[in-house]
Design a protein around this motif. Structure first.
Motif, PDB file in Angstrom:
ATOM      1  N   SER A 121     -11.036  -0.308  -9.988  1.00  0.00           N
ATOM      2  CA  SER A 121     -11.133  -0.320 -11.445  1.00  0.00           C
ATOM      3  C   SER A 121     -13.027   0.139 -11.755  1.00  0.00           C
ATOM      4  O   SER A 121     -13.093   0.476 -13.038  1.00  0.00           O
ATOM      5  CB  SER A 121     -11.298  -1.709 -11.443  1.00  0.00           C
ATOM      6  OG  SER A 121     -11.833  -2.914 -10.541  1.00  0.00           O
ATOM      7  N   THR A 132      -7.599   0.125 -21.687  1.00  0.00           N
ATOM      8  CA  THR A 132      -5.604   0.020 -22.061  1.00  0.00           C
ATOM      9  C   THR A 132      -4.693   1.082 -20.752  1.00  0.00           C
ATOM     10  O   THR A 132      -4.356   0.336 -19.569  1.00  0.00           O
ATOM     11  CB  THR A 132      -4.812   0.743 -23.069  1.00  0.00           C
ATOM     12  OG1 THR A 132      -5.855  -0.210 -23.879  1.00  0.00           O
ATOM     13  CG2 THR A 132      -3.852   0.610 -22.591  1.00  0.00           C
ATOM     14  N   THR A 135      -5.771  -0.943 -17.247  1.00  0.00           N
ATOM     15  CA  THR A 135      -4.913  -2.248 -16.920  1.00  0.00           C
ATOM     16  C   THR A 135      -3.748  -1.364 -16.198  1.00  0.00           C
ATOM     17  O   THR A 135      -2.715  -2.562 -15.676  1.00  0.00           O
ATOM     18  CB  THR A 135      -4.569  -3.294 -18.228  1.00  0.00           C
ATOM     19  OG1 THR A 135      -6.385  -2.888 -18.724  1.00  0.00           O
ATOM     20  CG2 THR A 135      -4.398  -4.218 -18.039  1.00  0.00           C
ATOM     21  N   GLU A 136      -2.670  -0.703 -17.153  1.00  0.00           N
ATOM     22  CA  GLU A 136      -1.622  -0.137 -17.090  1.00  0.00           C
ATOM     23  C   GLU A 136      -1.612   0.314 -14.954  1.00  0.00           C
ATOM     24  O   GLU A 136      -0.085  -0.025 -14.532  1.00  0.00           O
ATOM     25  CB  GLU A 136      -1.190   0.491 -17.318  1.00  0.00           C
ATOM     26  CG  GLU A 136       0.205   1.697 -17.765  1.00  0.00           C
ATOM     27  CD  GLU A 136       0.353   2.900 -17.723  1.00  0.00           C
ATOM     28  OE1 GLU A 136       1.880   3.436 -17.551  1.00  0.00           O
ATOM     29  OE2 GLU A 136      -0.032   3.134 -19.736  1.00  0.00           O
ATOM     30  N   MET A 138      -3.424  -0.144 -13.227  1.00  0.00           N
ATOM     31  CA  MET A 138      -4.018  -1.444 -11.973  1.00  0.00           C
ATOM     32  C   MET A 138      -2.747  -2.435 -11.719  1.00  0.00           C
ATOM     33  O   MET A 138      -2.082  -3.053 -10.351  1.00  0.00           O
ATOM     34  CB  MET A 138      -5.048  -2.301 -12.526  1.00  0.00           C
ATOM     35  CG  MET A 138      -6.707  -1.928 -12.583  1.00  0.00           C
ATOM     36  SD  MET A 138      -6.961  -1.832 -11.084  1.00  0.00           S
ATOM     37  CE  MET A 138      -6.951  -3.008 -10.010  1.00  0.00           C
ATOM     38  N   SER A 139      -1.790  -2.488 -12.538  1.00  0.00           N
ATOM     39  CA  SER A 139      -0.419  -2.864 -12.328  1.00  0.00           C
ATOM     40  C   SER A 139       0.480  -2.924 -11.562  1.00  0.00           C
ATOM     41  O   SER A 139       0.851  -2.850 -10.735  1.00  0.00           O
ATOM     42  CB  SER A 139      -0.100  -3.492 -13.727  1.00  0.00           C
ATOM     43  OG  SER A 139       0.348  -2.424 -14.511  1.00  0.00           O
ATOM     44  N   ARG A 140       0.727  -1.205 -11.987  1.00  0.00           N
ATOM     45  CA  ARG A 140       1.505  -0.593 -11.209  1.00  0.00           C
ATOM     46  C   ARG A 140       1.274  -0.736  -9.522  1.00  0.00           C
ATOM     47  O   ARG A 140       2.150  -1.011  -8.775  1.00  0.00           O
ATOM     48  CB  ARG A 140       1.555   0.730 -12.009  1.00  0.00           C
ATOM     49  CG  ARG A 140       2.798   1.109 -13.240  1.00  0.00           C
ATOM     50  CD  ARG A 140       2.094   2.511 -13.532  1.00  0.00           C
ATOM     51  NE  ARG A 140       2.809   3.360 -13.344  1.00  0.00           N
ATOM     52  CZ  ARG A 140       2.526   4.826 -13.524  1.00  0.00           C
ATOM     53  NH1 ARG A 140       1.774   5.360 -14.441  1.00  0.00           N
ATOM     54  NH2 ARG A 140       3.477   5.566 -12.616  1.00  0.00           N
ATOM     55  N   THR A 141      -0.395   0.064  -9.580  1.00  0.00           N
ATOM     56  CA  THR A 141      -0.676  -0.419  -8.088  1.00  0.00           C
ATOM     57  C   THR A 141      -0.099  -1.748  -7.422  1.00  0.00           C
ATOM     58  O   THR A 141      -0.079  -1.492  -6.213  1.00  0.00           O
ATOM     59  CB  THR A 141      -1.672  -0.110  -8.077  1.00  0.00           C
ATOM     60  OG1 THR A 141      -2.913  -0.861  -8.271  1.00  0.00           O
ATOM     61  CG2 THR A 141      -2.069   1.442  -8.421  1.00  0.00           C
ATOM     62  N   ALA A 142      -0.057  -2.768  -8.278  1.00  0.00           N
ATOM     63  CA  ALA A 142      -0.361  -4.236  -7.786  1.00  0.00           C
ATOM     64  C   ALA A 142       1.310  -3.852  -7.601  1.00  0.00           C
ATOM     65  O   ALA A 142       1.328  -4.669  -6.163  1.00  0.00           O
ATOM     66  CB  ALA A 142      -0.798  -5.414  -8.653  1.00  0.00           C
ATOM     67  N   GLU A 143       2.046  -3.385  -8.281  1.00  0.00           N
ATOM     68  CA  GLU A 143       3.385  -3.375  -7.096  1.00  0.00           C
ATOM     69  C   GLU A 143       3.982  -2.917  -5.901  1.00  0.00           C
ATOM     70  O   GLU A 143       5.026  -3.000  -5.547  1.00  0.00           O
ATOM     71  CB  GLU A 143       4.080  -3.367  -8.336  1.00  0.00           C
ATOM     72  CG  GLU A 143       4.349  -4.222  -8.968  1.00  0.00           C
ATOM     73  CD  GLU A 143       5.321  -4.246 -11.000  1.00  0.00           C
ATOM     74  OE1 GLU A 143       5.699  -2.464 -10.573  1.00  0.00           O
ATOM     75  OE2 GLU A 143       5.065  -4.885 -11.581  1.00  0.00           O
ATOM     76  N   GLU A 145       3.278   0.455  -5.898  1.00  0.00           N
ATOM     77  CA  GLU A 145       3.479   1.809  -6.235  1.00  0.00           C
ATOM     78  C   GLU A 145       2.458   2.469  -6.527  1.00  0.00           C
ATOM     79  O   GLU A 145       0.656   2.182  -6.350  1.00  0.00           O
ATOM     80  CB  GLU A 145       3.631   2.091  -7.753  1.00  0.00           C
ATOM     81  CG  GLU A 145       4.198   3.529  -8.400  1.00  0.00           C
ATOM     82  CD  GLU A 145       4.715   3.158 -10.160  1.00  0.00           C
ATOM     83  OE1 GLU A 145       4.503   4.789 -10.699  1.00  0.00           O
ATOM     84  OE2 GLU A 145       4.830   2.338 -10.264  1.00  0.00           O
ATOM     85  N   THR A 192      -2.844   1.129  -3.788  1.00  0.00           N
ATOM     86  CA  THR A 192      -2.795  -1.060  -3.481  1.00  0.00           C
ATOM     87  C   THR A 192      -4.807  -0.570  -3.319  1.00  0.00           C
ATOM     88  O   THR A 192      -5.048  -1.743  -3.871  1.00  0.00           O
ATOM     89  CB  THR A 192      -1.901  -1.518  -2.561  1.00  0.00           C
ATOM     90  OG1 THR A 192      -0.768  -0.799  -2.758  1.00  0.00           O
ATOM     91  CG2 THR A 192      -2.296  -3.002  -2.551  1.00  0.00           C
TER      92      THR A 192
END
Length: 375
Positions: A121, A132, A135-136, A138-143, A145, A192
């Protein structure tokens, strides 16, 4: 008998009597010649195998060396000693260097933990990416990816995968303009752990050399740190240095990337140039650099390169595109030409002096100061 009589018929007869027969004399003279030819062919094969990839190449090199020694022993140990010495002189140094590099890589692989990738971030905000998109990502790396943010081409221009990246605004290009790198692919990725540079190598030698060099330089400030290693696929993840490469900034100021490559390739070697006799584009490069930088840059460069040399690493490829200008100062990247030495050996001193001379040639001895790298 006077010395000149050795070439007379009587001397020839005495020689034949000592050897037993003309056929035995012929075999004695021709055998070393045949052995030398065959061993030189084996030497070429061994060197070619050593330059190859993977374990098969190493195994082939070892088999060739064993075959070579077997032939030497079977033909007579005394006569083969000079050839064995010559063989070790030719094959020994590159084989030893490759083995040392491989052992260094193995040491780096087993050393944990690796460096932590730059926080995603924070870096994305520093790059000017909108909220925007952040955020996208960060959400993908949290999983778990891996998200590719962009790719760097041969001229360090950026082909973005996430739209606008203000940090590289003047270097953004489209698909048609992208020029792939010849030796390795360089990508900016979000993982990640954060943001990292992902380098995929086309040859194992470059991969091993960079991993070994960065492992040795893990405590040197201003050098990327290893985040992850994938030796099977020759992929190296390293910390992303948030900034711009000097090559791109020089190109923006009027000294093109192609001119930079021409300047580097025209380096004549130690003692073959001076400030007044160098190529014309060197004068243009130095003048451009002087307009863009100050004495702080020169001092940072000097300290960084000396720190690298103090660690026993010779860079081997100093150029504008490998210098990163960050908010914290000057950094260096791309160590795939680097070599590791035991300090103060003759080979290290010679390569270090070439590094220093190349640095003065590229960046200008006037800019760096008359005392730079001369002590």
């Amino acid at each position: 008998m006077p010395p000149f009589q050795n070439g007379m018929p009587g001397a020839k007869k005495a020689t034949l009597e000592q050897t037993g027969s003309p056929l035995r004399l012929l075999r004695k003279n021709i055998a070393p010649f045949r052995f030398e030819n065959s061993t030189s062919a084996i030497a070429r094969g061994a060197l070619k195998a050593i330059s190859g990839r993977g374990r098969k190449a190493s195994a082939l090199a070892a088999c060739l060396c064993v075959a070579w020694m077997t032939m030497a022993l079977s033909s007579g140990l005394i006569s083969s000693i000079p050839l064995l010495v010559f063989a070790m002189w030719i094959v020994g140094p590159p084989l030893t260097e490759r083995l040392r590099t491989w052992l260094n890589v193995r040491h780096v692989e087993t050393r944990v933990p690796y460096a932590i990738a730059t926080q995603a971030s924070e870096v994305l905000h520093a790059m000017g990416v909108n909220d925007t998109t952040i955020t996208e990502i960060m959400s993908r790396t949290a999983e778990g990816e891996e998200v590719r943010l962009g790719r760097f081409d041969q001229g360090n221009r950026v082909l973005s995968d996430i739209g606008s990246i203000p940090l590289f605004e003047d270097a953004l290009i489209g698909n048609l303009e992208f020029q792939p790198r010849a030796r390795h692919a360089v990508e900016l990725v979000a993982i990640t752990g954060g943001i990292a540079i992902k380098k995929s190598y086309s040859d194992s030698r470059s991969f091993f050399q960079e991993v070994a060099a960065l492992g040795r330089l893990s405590d040197v400030k201003g050098v990327p740190k290893i985040v992850r290693i994938d030796r099977r696929h020759r992929v190296l993840y390293q910390t992303f240095l948030v900034g711009r490469d000097l090559g791109s900034l020089m190109a923006k100021a009027g000294f093109s990337v192609s001119a930079q490559h021409s300047l580097s390739s025209a380096y004549p070697g130690i003692g073959a140039w001076n400030a007044t006799s160098g190529p014309q584009n060197r004068t243009i490069a130095v003048n451009t650099l002087q307009r863009m930088t100050d004495r702080t840059f020169a001092r940072h460069m000097e300290v960084l390169i000396e720190s690298i040399h103090q660690s026993g690493v010779v860079i081997g490829d100093v150029k504008f595109g490998n210098v990163i200008i960050t908010s914290d100062g000057v950094c260096l990247c791309d160590f795939d030409h680097a070599r590791i030495f035991t300090r103060n050996t003759m080979s290290f001193i010679l390569d270090r002096e070439r590094d220093r001379d190349l640095c003065n040639y590229i960046f200008g001895s006037d800019l760096l100061g008359a005392h730079t790298f001369q002590q």
